[in-house]
Design a protein around this motif. Structure first.
Motif, short mmCIF file in Angstrom:
data_model
loop_
_atom_site.label_atom_id
_atom_site.label_comp_id
_atom_site.label_asym_id
_atom_site.label_seq_id
_atom_site.Cartn_x
_atom_site.Cartn_y
_atom_site.Cartn_z
N GLN A 4 56.21 41.18 35.76
CA GLN A 4 55.75 40.43 34.64
C GLN A 4 54.31 39.80 35.01
OE1 GLN A 4 58.95 38.66 32.94
NE2 GLN A 4 59.72 40.58 32.09
N LYS A 5 54.41 38.96 35.96
CA LYS A 5 53.24 38.23 36.17
C LYS A 5 52.50 38.62 37.46
CE LYS A 5 54.97 33.75 34.74
NZ LYS A 5 56.22 34.19 33.97
N SER A 7 49.01 38.30 40.03
CA SER A 7 47.83 37.62 40.56
C SER A 7 47.10 38.43 41.17
CB SER A 7 48.43 36.36 41.43
OG SER A 7 49.24 35.50 40.49
N LEU A 26 49.01 43.54 29.48
CA LEU A 26 50.10 42.44 29.30
C LEU A 26 49.27 41.12 28.59
CD1 LEU A 26 50.37 42.84 33.33
CD2 LEU A 26 52.09 43.31 31.69
N GLU A 29 47.79 35.56 29.81
CA GLU A 29 48.00 34.57 30.80
C GLU A 29 49.02 35.04 31.93
OE1 GLU A 29 50.98 34.51 27.49
OE2 GLU A 29 48.90 34.62 27.64
N ASN A 30 49.47 36.31 31.76
CA ASN A 30 50.17 36.58 32.88
C ASN A 30 49.55 37.44 33.93
OD1 ASN A 30 52.36 35.82 31.21
ND2 ASN A 30 53.42 37.93 31.46
N ARG A 32 46.79 36.69 36.53
CA ARG A 32 46.13 35.31 36.89
C ARG A 32 45.11 35.82 37.93
NH1 ARG A 32 51.62 32.32 37.52
NH2 ARG A 32 51.81 34.00 39.30
N ALA A 69 54.10 34.84 41.47
CA ALA A 69 53.68 36.14 40.97
C ALA A 69 54.75 37.09 41.41
CB ALA A 69 52.13 36.60 41.62
#
Length: 307
Positions: A4-5, A7, A26, A29-30, A32, A69
């Protein structure tokens, strides 16, 4: 594990292209972008553009405490990798998957040494024709990310997770269960196309048509085939043809990264390409005259714009 996250560290051509795709699929903010304060200010004041569209990215400084991440992508130039590995440390947690879209054959090794090889999937970016001038990125073909496990024939949970994630965001990819061979193949292409286009001051079109430049490129690639056999990852004429086919589909006006570096008077990755081939040639007793010639010419070009 579901990803989901994400970087990303390194906002060059690939970093922009991938971040632009991810932010459309997405929550902003997810995704980066790791960058220092000075760079962030520059990106925000001047803007970053992808095919004419201003990118609204979510930037974080390396010092900022963040949740690790699920996926960390390195898209820096090779000479910035050591620092990038250090700056990304807050983004690596117990379950983080790490991929590197760098050129060459050793970035995964360096990242694995820093964060543990259990985090790293081997990866190659291929088939893209992105050109970055200043803060403007343009491309006709996004290409694909090819990834897989270091061990041949293995399909780990990490590889499955990344496949599922890329499916869910409609990102072009391919899984390869013989990544070492793929890395060497892409290295062979880079040694040929990056250096030749830089030396001949051309573009992909320069080496897509018959002539001296294309002959030089293929000769440089054949020197990689010669050293690959001794290095235990044997490439063949069939591999050469595969990568020439990949090259034939790129926009003729596009340029590989080294030609873009030379145009912008930036340090190039020559040590990563002919520098590596020459070293391996010495190690295995194989002559590499074409790569020596390309190395010398690129070093001359760099010397001319440094002073």
């Amino acid at each position: 594990m579901s990803i989901q996250k994400v970087s990303i560290i390194g906002l060059g051509a690939l970093g922009i292209m991938y971040a632009h795709h991810f932010t459309q699929k997405l929550p902003k903010e997810n995704v980066r972008i790791i960058a220092d304060e000075k760079r962030i200010q520059k990106y925000q004041s001047e803007g970053v553009f992808c095919n004419g569209e201003r990118c609204e990215f979510h930037y974080v400084t390396p010092e900022e405490p963040v949740e690790p991440a699920d996926l960390l992508i390195f898209t820096v130039k090779f000479h910035g990798l050591e620092e990038a590995i250090r700056l990304a440390k807050h983004h690596v947690g117990e379950n983080t998957i790490i991929i590197s879209a760098l050129n060459g054959i050793i970035s995964e090794e360096l990242i694995g040494q820093a964060y543990g090889f259990d985090h790293v999937l081997y990866c190659v970016a291929q088939g893209m024709d992105a050109v970055k001038v200043g803060n403007q990125l343009t491309y006709a073909h996004k290409g694909i990310l090819v990834f897989g496990d270091k061990e041949p024939g293995v399909m780990s949970e990490k590889t499955k997770s990344l496949s599922e994630f890329f499916d869910s965001i409609e990102f072009p990819y391919q899984v390869d269960t013989n990544m070492n061979h793929r890395l060497w193949g892409k290295f062979m292409l880079n040694v040929g196309v990056n250096q030749t286009v830089a030396v001949y001051k051309g573009n992909y079109g320069t080496v897509q048509q018959e002539g001296e430049a294309r002959n030089t490129m293929i000769a440089a690639m054949r020197e990689v085939i010669a050293v690959s056999e001794k290095a235990g990852v044997p490439l063949s004429e069939e591999d050469l043809q595969y990568w020439l086919d990949v090259l034939s589909k790129l926009s003729p006006e596009g340029k590989p990264s080294m030609a873009q570096d030379v145009d912008a008077k930036r340090p190039s990755e020559v040590e990563l390409f002919s520098g590596t081939v020459i070293q391996l040639g010495k190690k295995y007793g194989i002559d590499t005259p074409v790569n020596k010639m390309l190395y010398e010419k690129i070093k001359e070009m760099e010397a001319a714009y440094v002073h």
